[in-house]
Design an enzyme around this catalytic site. Structure first.
Site, PDB file in Angstrom:
ATOM      1  CB  CYS A 249     -21.864  -9.891   4.610  1.00  0.00           C
ATOM      2  SG  CYS A 249     -23.626  -9.075   4.600  1.00  0.00           S
TER       3      CYS A 249
ATOM      4  CB  SER B 212      -0.972  -0.125   1.273  1.00  0.00           C
ATOM      5  OG  SER B 212      -1.910  -0.979   1.115  1.00  0.00           O
TER       6      SER B 212
END
Lengths: 147, 395
Positions: B324, B71
Site C-alpha cells: 500500500c 540511479s
C-alpha cells in the site's frame, strides 16, 4: 498536498463502529491478507433494519477509513437501502480517495453486501444473486496489475 | 516532537554541505566550460570536489564521473559493462534478487537486448556469499553487480570476497553503494571494486547528484549524449553547487564515520532489543552485518501503511515495505527475497537513523510503536484468526 482527505484521516484515526458483534445476524469477510486488505463486517438486524454494525479491518489507512464510513452509512438503515450502498458513495462521503486506493472502497461495499448475503442465507430469504458481485469483478486489481 | 527516522529514504542536509554550496549559487555561478574567470572559478571547484570525492573512496580523480544520482550511476555502470562484454561475445550478468530497482530494471532492459541475467537468491539473513557468486560465474559472464548494503534490511554484503572471486575469473564487479557511502569504510583499490555508485542525499548532501566510480581502463558508455563534460561520458552542464555540496558532505561523513557509527549502532541495538519484545514480530536482515542506522521488523497481523500513518500522527517518520505504500499489489521484493510470506511482508516497518537521532527519541519510539501495533492488531481480523488459533502464526 496530503495523501488523504481530512475526512479519510478522521475516519482512519477515529474509526467508527470498530469491533465485533456476538451472535450477529450477518457476517461478511472479503479481501485477502496476501494482497494486504481484509474487511470483516458484523450486522445486527431487527425487523429488516440494521440496528448495529461493527467492523474489523486489516489494511491500509484508506481500507480502515472506507470500512468506518461504510458502517456509518448503513447503520439504522433498512436492509434494502444498505444493499444500495455503492463504492462510489463511500468515496464521495470520504471526499475522495487516491486512484490506486479505490479498491478499498470496493472492498467496503463488498463486505457490507457479503454480510447482508449471509443474513439472507441464514434466514432462508430469497434474493437476487446478481446483487452480489464477486471481488474479482471489480477491475481495480487488474488496473493496478497493468501499471 | 518530530522524529525523523527515514534516513535511508533521504537525509536532512548538513550545515557544512549547505554552506559549501551557497557561494556556487550566488558568487561562483559560472559554467565550468566558460573561459572567463567566473567560469574558471567553477571549473576549479569542480576539480577540487572531484579530488575530494576520489580521496574519500581511495580512487583517482580521473575515475570519478559525476551523475544526477545513484540511479543514473547504476544505469551507466550496467550498460557500460554490458557493452564491453558484448564486444567479446559475453552477455551474461549476475546480480541478486534484492537489488534496488535502479539495478533490477536496468537488468530487465538488458535482457530485452539479448543479455542473460542470473539473480542469485538471498539467504534469510539478507546476505549472498562469495561462493554462490563464484558458482554462478560462467565463461560468458561480463558483470557481477551486487549492492554494498541493502536499502531496506540493511544487510552488508561480503564485498571484498565477492570482488576477489570476480577477478579470479576475469569478470567486472560493480556495487551499488548508495546506502554504504559515508557510512561504511570504502576503499575501491583495497576492496578491488571496478565500479561503484553513490548518491549524495543519503549522507546529508543535496539531492540530484551522485557519483559513478569506474576503474581506469573501463570505458563508459554514455547514457546522456551531448557536450564533452565529464570527459565526454556524461553530457550536461555540471551541477556545481550539488557536486560541491556532495564533496563536503562526503568528506564530513568519512571524517566522523567511526564515532557516528558507534552512536547509531548503540541506538539501533536498543531499538532492536525493545521492538523484539513485541510478540509475533521478527527482525529482518542480519543482526551483525548490518548498517549502523537500519532497523527493519515485520509485525504479524497488521499492515504497514496504516502503521506509518499512525506513527506519523505521533511525530515519527518511518517507512514500510507494504504494498500500500508503493501503489502496487506486491509488497517489498526485498522482504519476499529473504523468504517473508506476502501476509507478513505487508506488515513491515523500517526505521533508519542518522547521527543526529538521540536516545530520548529512541525511548519515545519504543514507547509509542508497541502501542500502535497493539491498536492496529485490536481491529485486525487477521490478528483475531491468529490469536483464536484459526490460523497459524508465521512469526
Amino acid at each position: 498536498m496530503a495523501l488523504y482527505s481530512e475526512k479519510v484521516m478522521d475516519h482512519f484515526t477515529h474509526p467508527r463502529n470498530v469491533g465485533e458483534i456476538e451472535n450477529a445476524d450477518g457476517v461478511g469477510q472479503v479481501g485477502n491478507a496476501k494482497c494486504g486488505d481484509i474487511m470483516k463486517i458484523y450486522l445486527k438486524i431487527d425487523n429488516d433494519v440494521i440496528t448495529d454494525v461493527k467492523f474489523n479491518t486489516f489494511g491500509c489507512g484508506s481500507a480502515i477509513a472506507s470500512s468506518s464510513m461504510a458502517t456509518e452509512m448503513i447503520k439504522g438503515k433498512p436492509v434494502s437501502q444498505a444493499l444500495e450502498l455503492t463504492n462510489k458513495a463511500v468515496v464521495e462521503a470520504l471526499d475522495g480517495l487516491p486512484a490506486y486506493k479505490l479498491h478499498c472502497s470496493v472492498l467496503a461495499e463488498e463486505a457490507v453486501k457479503s454480510a447482508l448475503k449471509d443474513y439472507y442465507d441464514k434466514n432462508n430469504i430469497a434474493y437476487d444473486h446478481s446483487l452480489f458481485p464477486n471481488c474479482e469483478d471489480c477491475g481495480y486489481c487488474e488496473i493496478k496489475k497493468e501499471k | 516532537m518530530q522524529i525523523y527516522a527515514d534516513n535511508a529514504a533521504t537525509t536532512k542536509m548538513s550545515r557544512t554541505a549547505i554552506e559549501a554550496m551557497l557561494p556556487y549559487m550566488e558568487t561562483y555561478f559560472g559554467n565550468p566550460s566558460s573561459l572567463h574567470s567566473v567560469g574558471q572559478a567553477a571549473a576549479e571547484a569542480l576539480q577540487k570536489a572531484r579530488e575530494s570525492v576520489a580521496a574519500a573512496l581511495g580512487a583517482d580523480p580521473r575515475e570519478i564521473t559525476f551523475t544526477s544520482g545513484g540511479s543514473e550511476a547504476d544505469n551507466q555502470a550496467i550498460v557500460s559493462a554490458g557493452n564491453l562484454g558484448a564486444k567479446k561475445g559475453k552477455k551474461h550478468i549476475i546480480s541478486t534478487a534484492f537489488e534496488h530497482h535502479a539495478v533490477l530494471h536496468t537488468l530487465k532492459k538488458m535482457e530485452s537486448q539479448g543479455f542473460e541475467v542470473t539473480l542469485l537468491p538471498v539467504h534469510e539473513n539478507g546476505i549472498v556469499t562469495a561462493e554462490e557468486v563464484a558458482a554462478a560465474i560462467r565463461p560468458d559472464t561480463c558483470l557481477v553487480t551486487i549492492m554494498f548494503a541493502n536499502n531496506e534490511i540493511g544487510s552488508i554484503q561480503p564485498i571484498e570476497a565477492i570482488s576477489r572471486v570476480c577477478h579470479e575469473k576475469g569478470v567486472l564487479f560493480h556495487t551499488d553503494a548508495v546506502q554504504a557511502a559515508g557510512h561504511l569504510p570504502i576503499n575501491v583499490k583495497e576492496q578491488e571494486i571496478d565500479m561503484l555508485s553513490l548518491s549524495a542525499h543519503k549522507f546529508h548532501g543535496p539531492k540530484g547528484v551522485g557519483v559513478l566510480y569506474a576503474r581506469r581502463g573501463i570505458a563508459l558508455s554514455n547514457i546522456i549524449e551531448g557536450g564533452a563534460q565529464e570527459r565526454g561520458k556524461r553530457a550536461g552542464t555540471e551541477n556545481i553547487p550539488g557536486i560541491v555540496g556532495m564533496a563536503a558532505a562526503l568528506h564530513e561523513a568519512c571524517t566522523h564515520m567511526t564515532e557516528n557509527a558507534a552512536h547509531m549502532t548503540a541506538l539501533r541495538d536498543k531499538l532492536i532489543a525493545g521492538l523484539e519484545k513485541i510478540p509475533h514480530g521478527a527482525l529482518n536482515g542480519d543482526r551483525a552485518n548490518r548498517l549502523p542506522g537500519n532497523i527493519n521488523f515485520c509485525f504479524e497481523g497488521i499492515e504497514g501503511e496504516s502503521l506509518l500513518l499512525l506513527l506519523d500522527q505521533k511525530g515519527i517518520c518511518a517507512s514500510s515495505g507494504s504494498a500500500c505504500t508503493s501503489g502496487s499489489l506486491e509488497p517489498s521484493h526485498v522482504l519476499l527475497a529473504i523468504g517473508r510470506p506476502h501476509e507478513v511482508a505487508h506488515g513491515s516497518l523500517r526505521l533508519s537513523l542518522c547521527e543526529w537521532n538521540t536516545e530520548a527519541e529512541v525511548d519515545y519510539m519504543l514507547q509509542e510503536i508497541p502501542k500502535v501495533v497493539d491498536y492496529l492488531r485490536s481491529m485486525s481480523p487477521v490478528w483475531k484468526d491468529l490469536t483464536s488459533g484459526k490460523k497459524k502464526f508465521m512469526l
